[in-house]
Design a protein around this motif. Structure first.
Motif, short mmCIF file in Angstrom:
data_model
loop_
_atom_site.label_atom_id
_atom_site.label_comp_id
_atom_site.label_asym_id
_atom_site.label_seq_id
_atom_site.Cartn_x
_atom_site.Cartn_y
_atom_site.Cartn_z
N TRP A 283 -10.69 26.68 107.91
CA TRP A 283 -10.84 27.60 109.04
C TRP A 283 -12.30 27.99 109.28
O TRP A 283 -12.58 28.83 110.11
N GLY A 284 -13.24 27.39 108.53
CA GLY A 284 -14.64 27.63 108.81
C GLY A 284 -15.47 28.24 107.70
O GLY A 284 -16.67 28.47 107.88
N MET A 285 -14.86 28.50 106.53
CA MET A 285 -15.61 29.15 105.45
C MET A 285 -16.86 28.37 105.05
O MET A 285 -17.93 28.95 104.84
N SER A 286 -16.73 27.06 104.93
CA SER A 286 -17.85 26.26 104.44
C SER A 286 -19.01 26.23 105.42
O SER A 286 -20.15 25.89 105.04
N GLN A 287 -18.77 26.58 106.66
CA GLN A 287 -19.82 26.56 107.68
C GLN A 287 -20.39 27.95 107.97
O GLN A 287 -21.60 28.13 108.08
N ARG A 288 -19.51 28.93 108.08
CA ARG A 288 -19.99 30.27 108.47
C ARG A 288 -20.52 31.07 107.30
O ARG A 288 -21.48 31.83 107.46
N LEU A 289 -19.90 30.96 106.13
CA LEU A 289 -20.35 31.78 105.00
C LEU A 289 -21.79 31.48 104.61
O LEU A 289 -22.60 32.41 104.49
N PRO A 290 -22.21 30.21 104.43
CA PRO A 290 -23.61 29.95 104.08
C PRO A 290 -24.58 30.34 105.19
O PRO A 290 -25.73 30.72 104.91
N ARG A 291 -24.15 30.27 106.43
CA ARG A 291 -25.01 30.71 107.52
C ARG A 291 -25.23 32.22 107.47
O ARG A 291 -26.27 32.71 107.91
N ARG A 292 -24.27 32.94 106.93
CA ARG A 292 -24.37 34.39 106.84
C ARG A 292 -25.12 34.84 105.59
O ARG A 292 -25.94 35.77 105.66
N VAL A 293 -24.87 34.22 104.46
CA VAL A 293 -25.41 34.74 103.19
C VAL A 293 -26.35 33.79 102.47
O VAL A 293 -26.95 34.15 101.46
N GLY A 294 -26.50 32.56 102.96
CA GLY A 294 -27.30 31.55 102.28
C GLY A 294 -26.42 30.65 101.43
O GLY A 294 -25.37 31.06 100.94
N ILE A 295 -26.84 29.42 101.24
CA ILE A 295 -25.97 28.44 100.61
C ILE A 295 -25.74 28.73 99.13
O ILE A 295 -24.62 28.55 98.63
N ALA A 296 -26.73 29.22 98.41
CA ALA A 296 -26.55 29.49 96.98
C ALA A 296 -25.54 30.63 96.77
O ALA A 296 -24.65 30.53 95.91
N THR A 297 -25.65 31.69 97.55
CA THR A 297 -24.71 32.80 97.43
C THR A 297 -23.31 32.37 97.86
O THR A 297 -22.31 32.76 97.24
N MET B 261 -17.77 31.04 96.35
CA MET B 261 -16.70 30.04 96.45
C MET B 261 -16.32 29.48 95.09
O MET B 261 -15.14 29.25 94.82
N PHE B 262 -17.30 29.29 94.21
CA PHE B 262 -17.02 28.70 92.90
C PHE B 262 -16.35 29.70 91.95
O PHE B 262 -15.51 29.32 91.13
N THR B 263 -16.75 30.97 92.03
CA THR B 263 -16.22 31.96 91.09
C THR B 263 -14.94 32.63 91.58
O THR B 263 -14.17 33.15 90.77
N ILE C 106 -25.97 41.20 100.30
CA ILE C 106 -26.13 39.76 100.49
C ILE C 106 -26.11 39.35 101.96
O ILE C 106 -26.28 38.18 102.28
N GLY C 107 -25.91 40.32 102.86
CA GLY C 107 -25.94 40.02 104.29
C GLY C 107 -24.60 39.64 104.89
O GLY C 107 -24.54 39.22 106.04
N LEU C 108 -23.53 39.81 104.12
CA LEU C 108 -22.20 39.49 104.66
C LEU C 108 -21.75 40.55 105.66
O LEU C 108 -21.21 40.23 106.72
N ALA C 109 -21.96 41.81 105.32
CA ALA C 109 -21.64 42.92 106.21
C ALA C 109 -22.94 43.61 106.63
O ALA C 109 -23.96 43.51 105.94
#
Length: 249
Positions: free
Chosen positions: A138-152, A157-159, A171-174
């Motif tokens: 639904w878009g997590m892999s595209q929108r989340l790194p654009r919002r918080v950066g790829i490492a975050t 996602m991993f944890t 972290i810039g999510l909200a």
């Protein structure tokens, strides 16, 4: 039959409420179908200047309904959920995700399709795809790194860790945190402030920001000059109202 997504209009603001409070607003095909219908209607409604997306009851949403996943969902087409969120994201009107309580996985994907997220102080965010051996669609892999950066994004996602409202802001999510007891008042005031500004500018700015996102600076600057949409039909009226008030004061 109870509406799964409620729509309430007030002074140019469309409030969309995910409405399965007994199931923590867990997301189903039926709920997405109603959300899609509301988004389609709002896109054609010139009276609406701002959209607020919320959840009924205790939380925004606990995420994708796992029972629906296990039983096999009757999805109208491949990518239909993602397409629905993209329709919301591409609305010419500002869209605010007002998050209180749970906002996990599919629910976070929904919130990320808004222009920005405002969090109540009891909000909790997380991506649990990996916990259930799922991958985002639904878009997590595209929108989340654009919002918080790829490492975050990778860390979350991993944890499958849950984070609170303060961490989401860090972290810039909200954008910012509001005490739960004043959340309704703050969201209404924010949406009202947005509606007082130019709908023409909002639409033009959303298009400009999306069209140039990720571009080199010079390319973005060139786009801003060459593709500028000019001035809105109420520019003179707005300026005259301001200068008139200023002169009369």
């Amino acid at each position: 039959m109870t509406d799964l997504v409620l729509r309430e209009d007030n002074d140019g603001i469309a409030l969309l409420t995910l409405n399965r409070p007994d199931k923590l607003n867990s997301l189903t095909v039926g709920m997405f179908r109603e959300l899609r219908s509301h988004v389609s209607d709002i896109a054609k409604d010139d009276e609406i200047k701002c959209v607020v997306l919320r959840g009924a009851g205790k939380c925004f949403s606990a995420g994708h309904d796992l029972a629906d996943i296990a039983e096999g969902e009757a999805v109208p087409s491949r990518g239909w959920h993602s397409e629905t969120l993209r329709m919301m994201e591409k609305l010419s009107k500002p869209v605010i995700a007002a998050v209180h309580g749970h906002c996990y996985t599919g629910a976070l994907e929904v919130a990320l399709a808004a222009d920005f997220i405002i969090a109540a102080d009891n909000a909790r965010f997380g991506d649990t795809h990996a916990k259930w051996a799922l991958t985002p669609i639904w878009g997590m892999s595209q929108r989340l790194p654009r919002r918080v950066g790829i490492a975050t994004a990778k860390r979350l996602m991993f944890t499958a860790d849950m984070i609170g409202a303060d961490e989401a802001v860090r972290i810039g999510l909200a954008e910012y945190v509001v005490p739960l007891d004043s959340f309704d008042t703050e969201i209404e005031a924010l949406a009202t402030k947005i509606t007082t500004n130019s709908s023409f500018s909002h639409a033009a700015n959303k298009h400009l920001l999306e069209a140039t996102d990720g571009n080199p600076l010079d390319a973005g600057l060139q786009w801003e000059v060459l593709e500028n949409e000019g001035v809105g039909p109420d520019m003179q009226e707005r300026i005259m109202a301001f200068t008139g008030k200023k002169n009369s004061g």
